[in-house]
Design a protein around this motif. Structure first.
Motif, short mmCIF file in Angstrom:
data_model
loop_
_atom_site.label_atom_id
_atom_site.label_comp_id
_atom_site.label_asym_id
_atom_site.label_seq_id
_atom_site.Cartn_x
_atom_site.Cartn_y
_atom_site.Cartn_z
N PRO A 1 -29.30 -15.32 -12.39
CA PRO A 1 -29.61 -16.32 -13.41
C PRO A 1 -28.56 -17.41 -13.57
O PRO A 1 -28.89 -18.55 -13.92
CB PRO A 1 -29.77 -15.50 -14.70
CG PRO A 1 -29.11 -14.21 -14.44
CD PRO A 1 -29.21 -13.97 -12.96
N VAL A 2 -27.30 -17.10 -13.30
CA VAL A 2 -26.25 -18.11 -13.43
C VAL A 2 -26.42 -19.17 -12.34
O VAL A 2 -26.39 -20.37 -12.63
CB VAL A 2 -24.85 -17.46 -13.38
CG1 VAL A 2 -23.76 -18.51 -13.54
CG2 VAL A 2 -24.71 -16.37 -14.44
N ALA A 3 -26.62 -18.73 -11.10
CA ALA A 3 -26.83 -19.69 -10.01
C ALA A 3 -28.08 -20.52 -10.24
O ALA A 3 -28.08 -21.73 -9.99
CB ALA A 3 -26.93 -18.95 -8.67
N LEU A 4 -29.14 -19.90 -10.75
CA LEU A 4 -30.38 -20.64 -11.00
C LEU A 4 -30.18 -21.71 -12.08
O LEU A 4 -30.75 -22.79 -11.99
CB LEU A 4 -31.51 -19.70 -11.36
CG LEU A 4 -32.01 -18.84 -10.21
CD1 LEU A 4 -33.02 -17.81 -10.71
CD2 LEU A 4 -32.62 -19.69 -9.11
N ALA A 5 -29.38 -21.39 -13.09
CA ALA A 5 -29.10 -22.39 -14.13
C ALA A 5 -28.36 -23.59 -13.53
O ALA A 5 -28.65 -24.75 -13.85
CB ALA A 5 -28.28 -21.77 -15.27
N VAL A 6 -27.42 -23.32 -12.63
CA VAL A 6 -26.68 -24.40 -11.97
C VAL A 6 -27.60 -25.19 -11.04
O VAL A 6 -27.57 -26.42 -11.01
CB VAL A 6 -25.45 -23.84 -11.22
CG1 VAL A 6 -24.70 -24.97 -10.51
CG2 VAL A 6 -24.52 -23.11 -12.18
N LEU A 7 -28.43 -24.47 -10.29
CA LEU A 7 -29.39 -25.15 -9.42
C LEU A 7 -30.36 -26.02 -10.21
O LEU A 7 -30.70 -27.12 -9.78
CB LEU A 7 -30.17 -24.13 -8.58
CG LEU A 7 -29.39 -23.50 -7.43
CD1 LEU A 7 -30.14 -22.30 -6.89
CD2 LEU A 7 -29.14 -24.53 -6.35
N ASN A 8 -30.78 -25.54 -11.37
CA ASN A 8 -31.65 -26.36 -12.21
C ASN A 8 -30.95 -27.64 -12.64
O ASN A 8 -31.57 -28.71 -12.70
CB ASN A 8 -32.12 -25.57 -13.44
CG ASN A 8 -33.40 -24.82 -13.18
OD1 ASN A 8 -34.30 -25.33 -12.54
ND2 ASN A 8 -33.48 -23.61 -13.69
N LYS B 1 -20.02 -21.20 -18.68
CA LYS B 1 -19.83 -22.51 -18.04
C LYS B 1 -21.15 -23.07 -17.52
O LYS B 1 -21.39 -24.27 -17.59
CB LYS B 1 -18.81 -22.40 -16.91
CG LYS B 1 -18.47 -23.76 -16.32
CD LYS B 1 -17.28 -23.71 -15.40
CE LYS B 1 -16.97 -25.10 -14.89
NZ LYS B 1 -15.81 -25.12 -14.00
N ALA B 2 -22.03 -22.19 -17.00
CA ALA B 2 -23.34 -22.65 -16.52
C ALA B 2 -24.14 -23.27 -17.65
O ALA B 2 -24.88 -24.23 -17.44
CB ALA B 2 -24.12 -21.49 -15.90
N THR B 3 -23.98 -22.75 -18.85
CA THR B 3 -24.65 -23.33 -20.02
C THR B 3 -23.99 -24.66 -20.40
O THR B 3 -24.68 -25.63 -20.68
CB THR B 3 -24.59 -22.34 -21.19
OG1 THR B 3 -25.21 -21.10 -20.78
CG2 THR B 3 -25.32 -22.86 -22.40
N GLU B 4 -22.66 -24.70 -20.35
CA GLU B 4 -21.93 -25.91 -20.73
C GLU B 4 -22.19 -27.07 -19.78
O GLU B 4 -22.23 -28.23 -20.21
CB GLU B 4 -20.42 -25.62 -20.76
CG GLU B 4 -20.01 -24.69 -21.88
CD GLU B 4 -18.58 -24.19 -21.71
OE1 GLU B 4 -17.85 -24.71 -20.83
OE2 GLU B 4 -18.21 -23.26 -22.43
N ILE B 5 -22.35 -26.80 -18.49
CA ILE B 5 -22.50 -27.89 -17.52
C ILE B 5 -23.86 -28.58 -17.60
O ILE B 5 -24.08 -29.56 -16.89
CB ILE B 5 -22.26 -27.45 -16.06
CG1 ILE B 5 -23.33 -26.47 -15.61
CG2 ILE B 5 -20.87 -26.91 -15.86
CD1 ILE B 5 -23.41 -26.35 -14.11
N GLN B 6 -24.72 -28.11 -18.46
CA GLN B 6 -26.04 -28.75 -18.57
C GLN B 6 -25.92 -30.19 -19.05
O GLN B 6 -26.85 -30.97 -18.91
CB GLN B 6 -26.97 -27.92 -19.46
CG GLN B 6 -27.27 -26.53 -18.88
CD GLN B 6 -27.76 -26.56 -17.45
OE1 GLN B 6 -28.71 -27.28 -17.12
NE2 GLN B 6 -27.12 -25.79 -16.58
N ASP B 7 -24.76 -30.56 -19.60
CA ASP B 7 -24.52 -31.94 -20.01
C ASP B 7 -23.76 -32.74 -18.95
O ASP B 7 -23.43 -33.90 -19.17
CB ASP B 7 -23.73 -31.97 -21.32
CG ASP B 7 -24.54 -31.44 -22.48
OD1 ASP B 7 -25.78 -31.60 -22.47
OD2 ASP B 7 -23.94 -30.85 -23.40
N ALA B 8 -23.47 -32.13 -17.81
CA ALA B 8 -22.67 -32.77 -16.77
C ALA B 8 -23.44 -33.91 -16.10
O ALA B 8 -24.66 -33.93 -16.07
CB ALA B 8 -22.25 -31.75 -15.72
N CYS B 9 -22.68 -34.85 -15.55
CA CYS B 9 -23.31 -35.95 -14.81
C CYS B 9 -22.71 -36.11 -13.41
O CYS B 9 -23.10 -36.99 -12.67
CB CYS B 9 -23.18 -37.25 -15.59
SG CYS B 9 -21.49 -37.73 -15.93
#
Length: 107
Positions: free
Chosen positions: A64-71, A20-28
């Motif tokens: 790493p999951v939290a950091l991906a979301v923070l990014n 999900k952290a990878t998928e949300i990279q397209d979120a707005c």
């Protein structure tokens, strides 16, 4: 601060969170992303109860999951990104591979 390398176990829950952290990279929607960050942090805060090597506030924010979301939140706020290697770690975790990760534990 003591820096340690810890193994992030690719449990079923972590695989789902990492995917999900990878998928949300397209979120707005920053609110949805922030809510997901809380879910990730709660999981790692009680990490030992979820099959992880350690738990606590340090690993809850530095995994790493939290950091991906923070990014992603940084991107939505138009801030600079950091520690982009977390995305590779998330992809590995989502595929079921454990990941060794460096964490700075407080005093």
């Amino acid at each position: 601060m003591a820096t340690q390398r810890v193994m992030i176990k690719a449990t079923d829950d972590v695989k789902t969170l990492a995917a999900k952290a990878t998928e949300i990279q397209d979120a707005c929607n920053p609110l949805a992303v922030a809510n997901f960050l809380l879910t990730v942090q709660r999981h790692f805060l009680d990490g030992r109860e979820h099959g992880q090597q350690c738990g606590g506030s340090d690993i809850a924010i530095q995994n790493p999951v939290a950091l991906a979301v923070l990014n992603k939140l940084n991107h939505l706020a138009e801030l600079d990104q950091s520690r982009t290697e977390c995305f590779t770690a998330c992809m590995d975790l989502a595929e079921g591979e454990d990941v060794e990760w460096e964490v700075n534990f407080g005093p």
